[in-house]
Design an enzyme around this catalytic site. Structure first.
Site, PDB file in Angstrom:
ATOM      1  N   ASP A 173       0.834  -1.205   0.000  1.00  0.00           N
ATOM      2  CA  ASP A 173       0.000   0.000   0.000  1.00  0.00           C
ATOM      3  C   ASP A 173       0.872   1.260   0.000  1.00  0.00           C
ATOM      4  O   ASP A 173       0.531   2.275  -0.625  1.00  0.00           O
ATOM      5  CB  ASP A 173      -0.935  -0.005   1.219  1.00  0.00           C
ATOM      6  CG  ASP A 173      -1.771  -1.274   1.256  1.00  0.00           C
ATOM      7  OD1 ASP A 173      -2.275  -1.668   0.194  1.00  0.00           O
ATOM      8  OD2 ASP A 173      -1.893  -1.880   2.337  1.00  0.00           O
ATOM      9  N   HIS A 201      -5.167  -3.776   5.588  1.00  0.00           N
ATOM     10  CA  HIS A 201      -4.823  -4.037   4.185  1.00  0.00           C
ATOM     11  C   HIS A 201      -6.019  -4.575   3.396  1.00  0.00           C
ATOM     12  O   HIS A 201      -6.022  -5.708   2.958  1.00  0.00           O
ATOM     13  CB  HIS A 201      -3.640  -5.024   4.092  1.00  0.00           C
ATOM     14  CG  HIS A 201      -3.290  -5.363   2.674  1.00  0.00           C
ATOM     15  ND1 HIS A 201      -2.756  -4.443   1.791  1.00  0.00           N
ATOM     16  CD2 HIS A 201      -3.444  -6.505   1.956  1.00  0.00           C
ATOM     17  CE1 HIS A 201      -2.573  -5.014   0.617  1.00  0.00           C
ATOM     18  NE2 HIS A 201      -2.992  -6.268   0.683  1.00  0.00           N
TER      19      HIS A 201
HETATM   20  N1  LIG Z   1      -0.267  -8.792   1.710  1.00  0.00           N
HETATM   21  C1  LIG Z   1      -0.378  -8.329   0.480  1.00  0.00           C
HETATM   22  O1  LIG Z   1      -0.170  -7.138   0.213  1.00  0.00           O
HETATM   23  C2  LIG Z   1      -0.711  -9.251  -0.632  1.00  0.00           C
HETATM   24  C3  LIG Z   1      -1.163 -10.521  -0.365  1.00  0.00           C
HETATM   25  N2  LIG Z   1      -1.454 -11.396  -1.373  1.00  0.00           N
HETATM   26  C4  LIG Z   1      -1.916 -12.735  -0.989  1.00  0.00           C
HETATM   27  O2  LIG Z   1      -0.810 -13.658  -1.045  1.00  0.00           O
HETATM   28  C5  LIG Z   1      -1.331 -14.979  -1.204  1.00  0.00           C
HETATM   29  C6  LIG Z   1      -0.565 -15.713  -2.300  1.00  0.00           C
HETATM   30  O3  LIG Z   1      -0.792 -15.130  -3.541  1.00  0.00           O
HETATM   31  P1  LIG Z   1      -0.172 -15.762  -4.886  1.00  0.00           P
HETATM   32  O4  LIG Z   1       1.253 -16.083  -4.676  1.00  0.00           O
HETATM   33  O5  LIG Z   1      -0.558 -14.898  -5.994  1.00  0.00           O
HETATM   34  O6  LIG Z   1      -1.001 -17.137  -4.961  1.00  0.00           O
HETATM   35  P2  LIG Z   1      -0.569 -18.486  -5.713  1.00  0.00           P
HETATM   36  O7  LIG Z   1      -1.789 -19.342  -5.765  1.00  0.00           O
HETATM   37  O8  LIG Z   1       0.106 -18.171  -6.980  1.00  0.00           O
HETATM   38  O9  LIG Z   1       0.499 -19.112  -4.727  1.00  0.00           O
HETATM   39  C7  LIG Z   1       0.150 -19.578  -3.470  1.00  0.00           C
HETATM   40  C8  LIG Z   1       1.051 -20.750  -3.150  1.00  0.00           C
HETATM   41  O10 LIG Z   1       0.687 -21.227  -1.856  1.00  0.00           O
HETATM   42  C9  LIG Z   1       0.812 -22.632  -1.910  1.00  0.00           C
HETATM   43  N3  LIG Z   1       0.061 -23.257  -0.832  1.00  0.00           N
HETATM   44  C10 LIG Z   1      -1.241 -23.604  -0.778  1.00  0.00           C
HETATM   45  N4  LIG Z   1      -1.502 -24.246   0.373  1.00  0.00           N
HETATM   46  C11 LIG Z   1      -0.359 -24.280   1.058  1.00  0.00           C
HETATM   47  C12 LIG Z   1       0.013 -24.815   2.314  1.00  0.00           C
HETATM   48  N5  LIG Z   1      -0.882 -25.434   3.085  1.00  0.00           N
HETATM   49  N6  LIG Z   1       1.282 -24.695   2.701  1.00  0.00           N
HETATM   50  C13 LIG Z   1       2.204 -24.071   1.923  1.00  0.00           C
HETATM   51  N7  LIG Z   1       1.911 -23.550   0.720  1.00  0.00           N
HETATM   52  C14 LIG Z   1       0.650 -23.668   0.300  1.00  0.00           C
HETATM   53  C15 LIG Z   1       0.281 -23.004  -3.283  1.00  0.00           C
HETATM   54  O11 LIG Z   1       0.682 -24.317  -3.642  1.00  0.00           O
HETATM   55  C16 LIG Z   1       0.899 -21.929  -4.129  1.00  0.00           C
HETATM   56  O12 LIG Z   1       2.142 -22.309  -4.639  1.00  0.00           O
HETATM   57  C17 LIG Z   1      -2.819 -14.809  -1.504  1.00  0.00           C
HETATM   58  O13 LIG Z   1      -3.567 -15.061  -0.341  1.00  0.00           O
HETATM   59  C18 LIG Z   1      -2.941 -13.352  -1.897  1.00  0.00           C
HETATM   60  O14 LIG Z   1      -4.209 -12.833  -1.688  1.00  0.00           O
HETATM   61  C19 LIG Z   1      -1.277 -11.035  -2.671  1.00  0.00           C
HETATM   62  C20 LIG Z   1      -0.809  -9.789  -3.002  1.00  0.00           C
HETATM   63  C21 LIG Z   1      -0.537  -8.781  -2.015  1.00  0.00           C
HETATM   64  O1  LIG Z   2      -5.812  -7.537  -4.085  1.00  0.00           O
HETATM   65  C1  LIG Z   2      -5.462  -8.658  -3.691  1.00  0.00           C
HETATM   66  O2  LIG Z   2      -6.235  -9.601  -3.503  1.00  0.00           O
HETATM   67  C2  LIG Z   2      -4.009  -8.860  -3.404  1.00  0.00           C
HETATM   68  C3  LIG Z   2      -3.560  -7.781  -2.515  1.00  0.00           C
HETATM   69  O3  LIG Z   2      -3.692  -7.848  -1.316  1.00  0.00           O
HETATM   70  C4  LIG Z   2      -3.082  -6.540  -3.131  1.00  0.00           C
HETATM   71  O4  LIG Z   2      -2.755  -6.518  -4.320  1.00  0.00           O
HETATM   72  O5  LIG Z   2      -3.036  -5.544  -2.411  1.00  0.00           O
END
Ligand SMILES: NC(=O)C1=CN([C@@H]2O[C@H](COP(=O)(O)OP(=O)(O)OC[C@H]3O[C@@H](n4cnc5c(N)ncnc54)[C@H](O)[C@@H]3O)[C@@H](O)[C@H]2O)C=CC1
Ligand SMILES: O=C([O-])CC(=O)C(=O)O
Length: 367
Positions: A173, A201
């Site tokens: 953010d 967030h």
């Molecule tokens: N905090 C923030 O600002 C942001 C948070 N996110 C969040 O981050 C998370 C991941 O996003 P992406 O990488 O795009 O998703 P993705 O689906 O590409 O990757 C997630 C990974 O987690 C793994 N996974 C699933 N269950 C698991 C477990 N029990 N133990 C270990 N690994 C496991 C999957 O196999 C996959 O490789 C989502 O919840 C998303 O909303 C995304 C962007 C920004």
């Molecule tokens: O928007 C989402 O779901 C992933 C996230 O948290 C971000 O991009 O800020």
């Protein structure tokens, strides 16, 4: 290199990434593989991790990659279902970074991810409590406003909760605020801006404090236009949706999140290794034992009373802070009294959202 030099007191640094095969996990692990301060990078996932680890292993940096994939037997419900891979991935880690979990698709809110991701977080939190209780934990998995509360409640259950070492990663953010304000002005030098962001967030829980940026942008004519300022704030609050829409069903922010997560990790690491003190926001539990928290709560109480707001001070909040070997060094509370009227109103709305999101996380653990 000499092997007889005993003057080097640099600690061995192990970093674990849980969910390392995912959209965020892969580029984040790449950036960490380039980090000269890291000795071991432990990659854990439930799928595809051998390929990611093998690929990163060909890079000629000193970071040792270790590969940990959940085995099929660890999925069963029998008593023998100890997840050895996860245990090995996190044991003796200084830092555990967690981008494990489902990302959004168009039409979903972060809250819609709660059920699946809270269950993933539960397993990870229980293993950290048992096998790596002293590590510093950075949670990326959404909905951050609730998943961090899940971790906290589980750590409390296991009697290992250290409020200075549990972080919700909200720095994206801040990164977006810097970029979007730069675009609005002249599109140059976005990382010269430093816009503090507080709250939580997701959507209206995100409160960018443009009036408190390092560059005195509050005096900019452009921001005196209420419509321009409103759309800038809205773009920061809903920046995640912009990416979800553009990716059209293929997930949410991954590359910018990997960049932001790496930036946050480096800021913490700089404090941890006593290299440089940098202030940045993160979503934390407001425990009175953390320097600055009592002052933060007092100032918030005064603000809420002055405005006749019957809102509970959130138990968790993104607020700027500095770091040291123990995690959080000091929380900055001065932003509370510097908020302008508009920012105060935004904060009241955010506090209400955060309280509901935190309650969801707490109820999940205790139900
Ligand atoms: N905090 C923030 O600002 C942001 C948070 N996110 C969040 O981050 C998370 C991941 O996003 P992406 O990488 O795009 O998703 P993705 O689906 O590409 O990757 C997630 C990974 O987690 C793994 N996974 C699933 N269950 C698991 C477990 N029990 N133990 C270990 N690994 C496991 C999957 O196999 C996959 O490789 C989502 O919840 C998303 O909303 C995304 C962007 C920004
Ligand atoms: O928007 C989402 O779901 C992933 C996230 O948290 C971000 O991009 O800020």
């Amino acid at each position: 290199m000499s092997t007889t030099d005993t003057t080097d007191t640099t600690p061995f640094i192990k970093v674990s990434v849980l969910g390392a095969a995912g959209g965020i996990g892969q580029p984040l692990s790449l950036l960490l593989k380039l980090n000269p301060h890291i000795n071991e990078l432990a990659l854990y996932d439930v799928v595809n991790i051998p390929g990611v680890a093998a690929d990163l292993n060909h890079i000629d940096t000193d970071v040792k990659i270790t590969c940990h994939m959940k085995s099929k037997s660890a999925d069963s419900n029998s008593n023998e279902s100890l997840n050895e891979s996860l245990k090995n991935a996190i044991e003796n880690s200084n830092f555990i970074i967690i981008p494990a979990g489902l990302p959004r698709k168009p039409g979903m809110t972060r809250g819609d991810l709660f059920n699946i991701n809270a269950n993933i977080c539960k397993e990870l939190a229980e293993y950290i409590a048992l096998y790596s209780p002293n590590s510093i934990v950075l949670i990326i998995s959404n909905p951050v406003n609730s998943t961090v509360a899940v971790f906290k409640e589980i750590f409390v259950k296991f009697n290992i909760f250290n409020p200075k070492k549990l972080f919700g990663v909200t720095i994206l953010d801040h990164v977006r605020s810097n970029t979007f304000i730069s675009e609005l002005i002249d599109g140059t030098l976005p990382n010269h801006y430093n816009v503090p962001v507080v709250g939580g967030h997701s959507g209206h829980s995100i409160v960018p404090l443009f009036s408190q940026s390092n560059c005195d942008i509050s005096n900019l004519k452009i921001l005196n236009d209420e419509n321009i300022l409103d759309s800038l704030i809205h773009r920061v609050q809903y920046g995640g949706d912009e990416i979800v829409k553009a990716k059209n069903g293929l997930g949410s922010a991954t590359l910018s999140m990997a960049y932001a997560g790496n930036k946050f990790f480096n800021i913490i690491l700089n404090g941890y290794l006593n290299i440089k003190e940098i202030k940045i926001s993160s979503y934390i539990y407001l425990d009175d034992s953390i320097p600055g928290i009592i002052e933060l709560k007092n100032n918030l109480k005064i603000l809420l009373n002055k405005n006749n707001k019957n809102i509970k001070i959130p138990e968790f909040l993104a607020t700027p802070m500095t770091f040291d070997l123990n995690g959080i060094k000091n929380v900055d509370y001065t932003w509370v009294n510097k908020m302008n009227h508009k920012e105060q109103e935004m904060f009241f709305i955010a506090a209400d959202f955060i309280n509901q999101n935190v309650e969801k996380g707490i109820n999940f653990v205790h139900s």
